[in-house]
Every structure is written in C-alpha cells, then in structure tokens.
Design a protein around this motif. Structure first.
Motif, PDB file in Angstrom:
ATOM      1  N   TYR A  86     -83.351  64.339  78.391  1.00 60.15           N
ATOM      2  CA  TYR A  86     -83.020  62.931  78.055  1.00 60.15           C
ATOM      3  C   TYR A  86     -83.125  61.818  78.991  1.00 60.15           C
ATOM      4  CZ  TYR A  86     -78.395  65.239  78.683  1.00 60.15           C
ATOM      5  OH  TYR A  86     -77.374  66.107  79.128  1.00 60.15           O
ATOM      6  N   LEU A  87     -83.117  60.558  78.865  1.00 56.91           N
ATOM      7  CA  LEU A  87     -83.057  59.436  80.020  1.00 56.91           C
ATOM      8  C   LEU A  87     -82.395  58.458  79.668  1.00 56.91           C
ATOM      9  CD1 LEU A  87     -86.971  59.495  80.884  1.00 56.91           C
ATOM     10  CD2 LEU A  87     -85.295  60.979  81.976  1.00 56.91           C
ATOM     11  N   SER A  88     -81.725  57.826  80.466  1.00 59.65           N
ATOM     12  CA  SER A  88     -80.876  56.596  80.101  1.00 59.65           C
ATOM     13  C   SER A  88     -80.980  55.602  81.402  1.00 59.65           C
ATOM     14  CB  SER A  88     -79.450  56.822  80.033  1.00 59.65           C
ATOM     15  OG  SER A  88     -78.918  57.407  81.029  1.00 59.65           O
ATOM     16  N   GLY A  89     -80.518  54.462  81.356  1.00 55.37           N
ATOM     17  CA  GLY A  89     -80.562  53.688  82.568  1.00 55.37           C
ATOM     18  C   GLY A  89     -79.362  53.496  83.215  1.00 55.37           C
ATOM     19  N   CYS A  90     -78.499  52.592  83.072  1.00 57.82           N
ATOM     20  CA  CYS A  90     -76.891  52.434  83.302  1.00 57.82           C
ATOM     21  C   CYS A  90     -76.585  52.041  85.152  1.00 57.82           C
ATOM     22  CB  CYS A  90     -76.294  53.790  83.076  1.00 57.82           C
ATOM     23  SG  CYS A  90     -76.509  54.426  81.555  1.00 57.82           S
ATOM     24  N   SER A  91     -75.550  51.320  85.096  1.00 59.81           N
ATOM     25  CA  SER A  91     -75.071  51.004  86.431  1.00 59.81           C
ATOM     26  C   SER A  91     -73.606  51.047  86.321  1.00 59.81           C
ATOM     27  CB  SER A  91     -75.331  49.438  86.537  1.00 59.81           C
ATOM     28  OG  SER A  91     -76.630  49.183  86.380  1.00 59.81           O
ATOM     29  N   GLN A  92     -72.980  51.493  87.422  1.00 62.41           N
ATOM     30  CA  GLN A  92     -71.576  51.913  87.369  1.00 62.41           C
ATOM     31  C   GLN A  92     -71.113  51.474  88.870  1.00 62.41           C
ATOM     32  OE1 GLN A  92     -71.773  55.610  85.981  1.00 62.41           O
ATOM     33  NE2 GLN A  92     -71.898  56.849  87.892  1.00 62.41           N
ATOM     34  N   ALA A  93     -69.602  51.131  88.952  1.00 60.96           N
ATOM     35  CA  ALA A  93     -69.214  50.577  90.274  1.00 60.96           C
ATOM     36  C   ALA A  93     -67.697  50.989  89.968  1.00 60.96           C
ATOM     37  CB  ALA A  93     -69.382  49.312  90.672  1.00 60.96           C
ATOM     38  N   VAL A  94     -67.076  51.184  91.205  1.00 58.16           N
ATOM     39  CA  VAL A  94     -65.652  51.367  91.350  1.00 58.16           C
ATOM     40  C   VAL A  94     -65.206  49.898  91.978  1.00 58.16           C
ATOM     41  CG1 VAL A  94     -63.677  52.256  92.394  1.00 58.16           C
ATOM     42  CG2 VAL A  94     -65.504  53.665  91.309  1.00 58.16           C
ATOM     43  N   TRP A  95     -64.311  49.328  91.482  1.00 56.90           N
ATOM     44  CA  TRP A  95     -63.445  47.916  92.076  1.00 56.90           C
ATOM     45  C   TRP A  95     -62.238  48.509  92.360  1.00 56.90           C
ATOM     46  CZ3 TRP A  95     -59.405  44.946  90.675  1.00 56.90           C
ATOM     47  CH2 TRP A  95     -59.443  43.538  91.235  1.00 56.90           C
ATOM     48  N   LEU A  96     -61.954  48.023  93.753  1.00 59.83           N
ATOM     49  CA  LEU A  96     -60.597  48.423  94.251  1.00 59.83           C
ATOM     50  C   LEU A  96     -59.777  47.358  94.578  1.00 59.83           C
ATOM     51  CD1 LEU A  96     -61.691  51.257  96.667  1.00 59.83           C
ATOM     52  CD2 LEU A  96     -60.510  51.538  94.344  1.00 59.83           C
ATOM     53  N   THR A 197     -69.896  59.034  88.969  1.00 62.37           N
ATOM     54  CA  THR A 197     -68.854  58.359  89.683  1.00 62.37           C
ATOM     55  C   THR A 197     -67.585  58.571  89.146  1.00 62.37           C
ATOM     56  OG1 THR A 197     -70.539  56.788  90.375  1.00 62.37           O
ATOM     57  CG2 THR A 197     -68.324  56.008  90.599  1.00 62.37           C
ATOM     58  N   CYS A 198     -66.375  58.728  90.024  1.00 59.43           N
ATOM     59  CA  CYS A 198     -65.291  58.844  89.407  1.00 59.43           C
ATOM     60  C   CYS A 198     -64.186  58.221  90.211  1.00 59.43           C
ATOM     61  CB  CYS A 198     -65.052  60.177  89.036  1.00 59.43           C
ATOM     62  SG  CYS A 198     -64.736  61.382  90.688  1.00 59.43           S
ATOM     63  N   VAL A 199     -63.055  57.898  89.729  1.00 55.76           N
ATOM     64  CA  VAL A 199     -61.999  56.997  90.523  1.00 55.76           C
ATOM     65  C   VAL A 199     -60.648  57.791  89.778  1.00 55.76           C
ATOM     66  CG1 VAL A 199     -62.012  54.939  89.210  1.00 55.76           C
ATOM     67  CG2 VAL A 199     -60.958  55.092  91.403  1.00 55.76           C
ATOM     68  N   ASP A 200     -59.495  58.078  90.681  1.00 52.23           N
ATOM     69  CA  ASP A 200     -58.430  58.245  90.059  1.00 52.23           C
ATOM     70  C   ASP A 200     -57.316  57.221  90.418  1.00 52.23           C
ATOM     71  OD1 ASP A 200     -57.393  58.707  92.614  1.00 52.23           O
ATOM     72  OD2 ASP A 200     -57.773  60.622  92.697  1.00 52.23           O
ATOM     73  N   ARG A 201     -56.092  57.360  89.869  1.00 48.72           N
ATOM     74  CA  ARG A 201     -55.178  56.324  89.829  1.00 48.72           C
ATOM     75  C   ARG A 201     -54.763  55.894  91.340  1.00 48.72           C
ATOM     76  NH1 ARG A 201     -50.341  58.735  86.364  1.00 48.72           N
ATOM     77  NH2 ARG A 201     -51.813  57.827  84.897  1.00 48.72           N
ATOM     78  N   SER A 202     -54.804  56.841  92.441  1.00 44.95           N
ATOM     79  CA  SER A 202     -54.564  56.718  93.687  1.00 44.95           C
ATOM     80  C   SER A 202     -55.605  55.547  94.284  1.00 44.95           C
ATOM     81  CB  SER A 202     -54.495  57.736  94.282  1.00 44.95           C
ATOM     82  OG  SER A 202     -55.711  58.450  94.655  1.00 44.95           O
ATOM     83  N   GLY A 203     -56.774  55.597  93.583  1.00 46.83           N
ATOM     84  CA  GLY A 203     -57.818  54.519  94.178  1.00 46.83           C
ATOM     85  C   GLY A 203     -58.834  55.648  94.899  1.00 46.83           C
ATOM     86  N   ALA A 204     -58.746  56.863  95.182  1.00 53.48           N
ATOM     87  CA  ALA A 204     -59.861  57.644  95.510  1.00 53.48           C
ATOM     88  C   ALA A 204     -60.811  57.865  94.628  1.00 53.48           C
ATOM     89  CB  ALA A 204     -59.026  59.266  95.507  1.00 53.48           C
ATOM     90  N   TYR A 205     -62.083  57.548  95.351  1.00 55.56           N
ATOM     91  CA  TYR A 205     -63.269  57.605  94.505  1.00 55.56           C
ATOM     92  C   TYR A 205     -64.479  58.465  95.151  1.00 55.56           C
ATOM     93  CZ  TYR A 205     -64.819  54.398  98.178  1.00 55.56           C
ATOM     94  OH  TYR A 205     -65.180  53.754  99.380  1.00 55.56           O
ATOM     95  N   VAL A 206     -65.453  58.473  94.322  1.00 51.45           N
ATOM     96  CA  VAL A 206     -66.720  59.406  94.867  1.00 51.45           C
ATOM     97  C   VAL A 206     -67.926  59.230  93.898  1.00 51.45           C
ATOM     98  CG1 VAL A 206     -66.284  61.670  93.609  1.00 51.45           C
ATOM     99  CG2 VAL A 206     -67.313  61.463  95.941  1.00 51.45           C
TER     100      VAL A 206
END
Length: 328
Positions: A86-96, A197-206
């Motif tokens: 299965y395929l999709s598009g999508c864009s995602q970003a973390v704002w700090l 992409t993930c981010v936690d409440r401390s702002g740590a992202y990857v």
C-alpha cells in the motif's frame, strides 16, 4: 466524495470497535485477498511473529480477533504481518517553539481511509490515534506525551515484516519516550519502506527510515516526506512532489522563526496541501499533536476539530473532497 470522520472513545475494545470492524471489514477483506489467499501469511505465522516481536500486544490482538468473530481470515489480517502493498503521500515535521508539536498532512485516497480517531486505553495507557486497518496507527499520541506519525518511504521493495501501522500502535501502547520508540523501530521488521517521525514531551525528536532490505537509519531530522536519503522511485517522487515538499519544510524550520499557527497554516496550502485526488494522494487532513498538553487538533481548510485526553468525547465530522475516479 464525502468522508465522515468519527471520534470513538472506548477504553477497552468492545461494541464500538466491533461495529467499526463489521463496517470496514468487507472492503479490507477485498484488499487483503487482492493477490489471492496464497500470497498471504498463515494465521500461525502472524501469531508467531507477533509473539516474537510484540509479545505485550498479543492479548490485545487475541481479544480483537474474538470481537471480529474468530475467523481465520480476519485473524490473518489483524496481525498486520506481511500484508499487501500500500502507498500514501504525506508530509510531517516537528516544531520546537514554545512547546513541541508534531504536524502532518495525510495524503491518501478518501475511499481507502478509516476516517476514525480512536481514543482507547487497551493496555492501561490512553492513546489517541488515527486508525488504519481498524487498529493500526498512521499518526497518534499517548498520555506519556509521545507523538508519532508515518510517511511512505518512496521505495517499491516489499519483504518480511509487519505493516508499519501496527508497529506505531505498539509504540504508543508501550513506549514513553523517543529513545524507547527508536529501540522498537530498530528491532521490529517492517515489510515496506517507511519514514517514522516522533517527538516526546521533552522535545526529543527523531526520524527513522525503515526498509525490509536495509539496516534501520536513525536521522537527526525533524522533516519527512516520501523519500529517504535520496529519491529512488522517480515517478512517485514527481507525482507526489516529495523533494519540493521536503525543501519547503526544511527552509521554514531553518530560516524562519514563526509562531505555531503560521507553521500549521503552511500545511493547509500548496506545496504541502495536495488536491491530487485523481492519483490517490490528496490531503485528507492535517493533524497537530501537542505532547505537553495531551491534545490533538485536526485541521481542514476553514475547520478545526480539537480533542484532548482530559475531555473524552464521541463525535463525527463530515468532510467533502473533490470527486475523482476510485482507485479500486
């Protein structure tokens, strides 16, 4: 085409989830068998894989199989082990900025979307997530303040592993931090190329690049679109404008100090917002996850739908998209 988005609140899967399964299963069954039953794994293979890689999730899986009627085919499907492509598009970003947030556009065909925000506590932890396959996750947040979302990785390779929405479900059910999510993504095999992409409440992202034929890549980047280190599927890249969207987001994050509202607004306009519904990659919604406040805002042009762990609700919202030729 109209798509009804609904918010379901059910701490333990029961009648509401069963109703969801009964409604969506006919379409999913057709998709699951699109390559023939011989192309799908056995029930036992899926169960063994889940016990090996996600043992904590097995009781939930078995409970859902019972609600689904206990049939062999539904159990194979619900394991998410080696599903069809299965395929999709999508864009995602973390704002700090003042507080971390994860923003994403989900680009897909309306007729292939569950359209469900599922608020649950299946394993003692509250999880709010947009569902795929009735219990997988395309983006979501848990009450520990961990937000996560996925994009297709722009590679056609398919291998042994789980559909990535179930891996995201597992992370939200059992992880507290970005560091813990990375450990899960390193050890559970994914059957296709995806960017998480993930981010936690401390702002740590990857952002983590997953592929069935390569080592997992953990990247210190706050942006993901539909390729990994470089474009490999050029036709898909042109159709989805993955490079242009990535450059646009990186530029906004590195060259502008803008408020959250303005950054979110950029997702509701080109080049991030897509109307390419004829190819199955129109923007169905923009989701904004707030790890610190425990909330989610789902945006459409001119409308916002807000939810939080503090105020569980059951609601519906009808959204109209441009008419197009269905993919299936």
């Amino acid at each position: 085409m109209d798509l009804v988005f609904e918010k379901l609140y059910e701490t333990k899967a029961g009648p509401a989830w069963k109703d969801l399964f009964d409604r969506l299963w006919p379409a999913y069954e057709k998709w699951f068998l699109s390559e023939g039953i011989a192309a799908r794994q056995t029930y036992l293979a899926g169960l063994r894989a889940m016990k090996r890689y996600m043992p904590e999730l097995v009781p939930t899986y078995e409970h859902l199989c019972e609600l689904a009627g206990g049939g062999d085919l539904a159990a194979r499907f619900l394991s998410f082990y080696r599903p069809p492509l299965y395929l999709s598009g999508c864009s995602q970003a973390v704002w700090l900025g003042d507080e971390p947030m994860l923003v994403r556009n989900y680009d897909y065909a309306p007729e292939l979307c569950d359209g469900v925000l599922l608020d649950s506590a299946w394993n003692g932890r509250r999880v709010m997530a947009i569902s795929d396959g009735m219990w997988g996750v395309v983006d979501g947040l848990n009450d520990a303040g961990l937000a996560i979302s996925l994009t297709f990785g722009g590679r056609r390779v398919v291998g042994n592993g789980f559909g990535v929405p179930l891996i995201l479900r597992y992370i939200l059910e059992f992880c507290d931090t970005t560091k813990e999510a990375i450990a899960v993504l390193r050890r559970i095999p994914c059957h296709m190329a995806y960017n998480v992409t993930c981010v936690d409440r401390s702002g740590a992202y990857v952002t983590v690049y997953l592929s069935p034929d390569r080592d997992v890549l953990v990247k210190d980047t706050r942006v993901a679109t539909n390729h990994q280190e470089h474009v490999e599927w050029h036709l898909h890249a042109r159709v989805t404008a993955t490079v242009e969207r990535e450059r646009f987001l990186l530029q906004r994050l590195t060259m502008h100090e803008e408020p959250a509202e303005k950054f979110i607004g950029a997702f509701l306009k080109p080049p991030l917002y897509s109307t390419n519904f004829s190819r199955g990659f129109g923007t169905l919604y923009t989701s904004v996850y707030w790890p610190l406040r425990g909330g989610i805002d789902i945006h459409w042009p001119g409308a916002v739908w807000s939810h939080s762990f503090a105020e569980p609700t059951i609601e519906k919202r009808q959204i109209r998209y441009p008419d197009h030729v269905p993919l299936y």
